[in-house]
Design an enzyme around this catalytic site. Structure first.
Site, PDB file in Angstrom:
ATOM      1  N   TYR A  25      -1.999   5.592 -12.226  1.00 20.67           N
ATOM      2  CA  TYR A  25      -2.107   5.609 -10.762  1.00 20.67           C
ATOM      3  C   TYR A  25      -3.447   6.187 -10.331  1.00 20.67           C
ATOM      4  CZ  TYR A  25      -0.575   6.322  -5.915  1.00 20.67           C
ATOM      5  OH  TYR A  25      -0.459   6.275  -4.542  1.00 20.67           O
ATOM      6  N   SER A  49      -5.449   6.621  -1.942  1.00 21.32           N
ATOM      7  CA  SER A  49      -4.615   7.810  -2.051  1.00 21.32           C
ATOM      8  C   SER A  49      -5.536   9.009  -2.166  1.00 21.32           C
ATOM      9  CB  SER A  49      -3.729   7.712  -3.300  1.00 21.32           C
ATOM     10  OG  SER A  49      -3.101   8.949  -3.607  1.00 21.32           O
TER      11      SER A  49
END
Length: 261
Positions: A156, A143
């Site tokens: 995350y 990401s």
């Protein structure tokens, strides 16, 4: 670019980014092992649809990737179905948003297990066969949050930074064995999960959905456009091919300029 004769495992591939990548790899000729949660009938339609549309073999394994032995079983299931695993795409992931001092501890454990630890277990299981054949492609879907941080996303961000670091280690260890390992770092992609967040944010902030997209969701992306799933699929196909043999250990940004800031 042809991947005919190759077989691929794509985690979290019953919807969203993972399904888009699975379709792209199948479109290039690779046999596909699907994995994920969802309605059994819908998953079977996806599996059968891949075989019909792209004339490849497609199978499904519903293992729970938060458990190490199950993550390794996904690879052995694919080897049983196709005889080998040439391409491994670690895509599965989840998200929870909360301040660190309020972050639910069970969600921390779950996010780290799925977003990071599962990559270790599947890679560990796939590497022996790749080394034996002298060829392999590992693609980890990280990401933009694997390179930069945002508030309230501790688990995350930590996991995705870990994915990028893990990618580099695997690339260095396999550099002379015909195996590459790279991370793709997307910005915001318009998946069903994100679409649901748009509506929720609009109601919560008394904004139009268009305002939420531009001023909230895509505030970090200079293009003010969502990343397309098809773009991630096309990049995955390229990284899985022979022409990308010298690309390894890279964290490739597909983020509309987010990390350029």
């Amino acid at each position: 670019m042809s991947l005919k004769g190759k077989s691929a495992v794509v985690t979290g591939s019953t919807s969203g980014i993972g399904l888009g990548i699975a379709r792209a790899l199948a479109g290039a000729g690779a046999d596909i092992m699907l994995n994920g949660f969802g309605d059994a009938g819908e998953i079977e339609q996806i599996r059968a649809g891949l075989e019909t549309e792209f004339v490849v073999k497609a199978a499904f394994s519903g293992v729970d990737l938060t458990k190490g032995d199950q993550a390794k079983k996904l690879v052995t299931d694919a080897e049983a179905a196709f005889g080998k695993v040439d391409i491994l795409v670690n895509n599965a992931g989840i998200q929870t948003v909360a301040p660190v001092d309020e972050f639910p501890e069970d969600r921390w454990e779950l996010i780290v297990a799925l977003n990071l630890s599962s990559n270790f277990y599947t890679t560990k299981a796939a590497l022996p066969g790749m080394k034996q054949r002298g060829w392999g492609r590992i693609i980890n879907i990280a990401s933009a949050h694997g390179l930069v941080a945002s508030p309230y996303k501790a688990a995350y961000v930590a996991a995705k930074h870990g994915v990028v670091g893990f990618t580099k280690v695997v690339a260095l260890e396999t550099a002379e064995q015909g195996i590459t390992c790279n991370a793709i770092c997307p910005g915001f992609v318009k998946t069903p999960l994100v679409e649901g967040q748009i509506g929720e944010q609009a109601k919560a902030n008394n904004m139009t959905e268009e305002q939420v997209v531009r001023e909230v969701i895509l505030a970090s992306q200079p293009t003010k456009k969502f990343v397309e799933v098809d773009d991630l699929g096309a990049l995955s196909v390229f990284l899985a091919g022979d022409h990308a043999g010298s690309i390894t250990g890279a964290a490739l940004q597909v983020d509309g300029g987010w990390v350029a800031r």
